[in-house]
Design an enzyme around this catalytic site. Structure first.
Site, PDB file in Angstrom:
ATOM      1  CB  CYS A   1      -0.976  -0.046   1.174  1.00 26.62           C
ATOM      2  SG  CYS A   1      -2.276   1.199   1.124  1.00 26.62           S
TER       3      CYS A   1
ATOM      4  CG  HIS B   1      -3.581   2.827  -2.225  1.00 25.50           C
ATOM      5  ND1 HIS B   1      -4.109   3.980  -2.755  1.00 25.50           N
ATOM      6  CD2 HIS B   1      -4.624   2.088  -1.779  1.00 25.50           C
ATOM      7  CE1 HIS B   1      -5.423   3.950  -2.630  1.00 25.50           C
ATOM      8  NE2 HIS B   1      -5.765   2.805  -2.039  1.00 25.50           N
TER       9      HIS B   1
END
Length: 189
Positions: free
Chosen positions: A106, A126
């Site tokens: 992420c 992400h």
């Protein structure tokens, strides 16, 4: 053969799923996982107010190293805290120098950038962390859900946590063990 060992660094604001799912999956694979609190051994409040109790402080866990993999969960605040930590920088530099696996998910990969780890690698993050990660042109960006380039393994977010965890298991214990762990999880193929 001795069990592989993983260090998961837990900072305030970490994303819960990106922490707990890899820990659980790695433990199912027989990997000895230490969840280390960046700020000590006290419970850590994560990004969605779930509280996780670390196994050890990062300071104490570091003394038990080296580890086969160092794992950095995401979460914006968690990744920022990892990025600002001199202790995390030291651990990542040691892991990189000894050619150990580093896995980040992420926003977690932005800590790699902050600490100048894995420059030249192909990575993913992400989508909202992409621009930050690509600042300076130190990495090649991938839209893959999980990207492994040498000893740098990255992934995109909460929805890729199982794939990320299984990729760590495969890197440490092989495809057969990863398949054995995956089967009872009833994951979509």
């Amino acid at each position: 053969m001795a069990s592989k060992r993983a260090l998961v660094i837990l900072a305030k604001g970490a994303e819960e799923m990106e922490t707990v799912i890899p820990v659980d999956v790695m433990r199912r694979a027989g990997i000895k996982v230490t969840v280390a609190g960046l700020a000590g051994k006290d419970p850590v409040q994560c990004s969605r107010d779930v509280v996780i109790c670390p196994d050890a402080s990062l300071e104490d866990a570091k003394k038990e190293g080296p580890y086969d993999v160092v794992v950095l969960p995401g979460g914006n605040l968690g990744a920022q805290n990892l990025s600002e930590s001199a202790a995390v920088k030291e651990i990542l530099k040691e892991q990189e120098n000894r050619k150990g696996l580093i896995a980040a998910i992420c926003a977690g990969p932005t800590a790699l950038l902050a600490h100048e780890i894995g420059f030249g690698s192909k990575v993913t993050t992400h989508p909202l962390a992409k621009d930050k990660m690509m600042n300076g042109g130190h990495y090649t960006y991938s839209e893959n859900r999980v990207e492994k380039d040498g000893l740098i393994l990255t992934s995109r977010g909460p929805g890729t946590s199982f794939e990320f965890a299984l990729a760590i298991v495969e890197a440490l214990n092989g495809k057969e063990v990863a398949a054995q762990v995956k089967a009872p999880l009833v994951l979509k193929d």
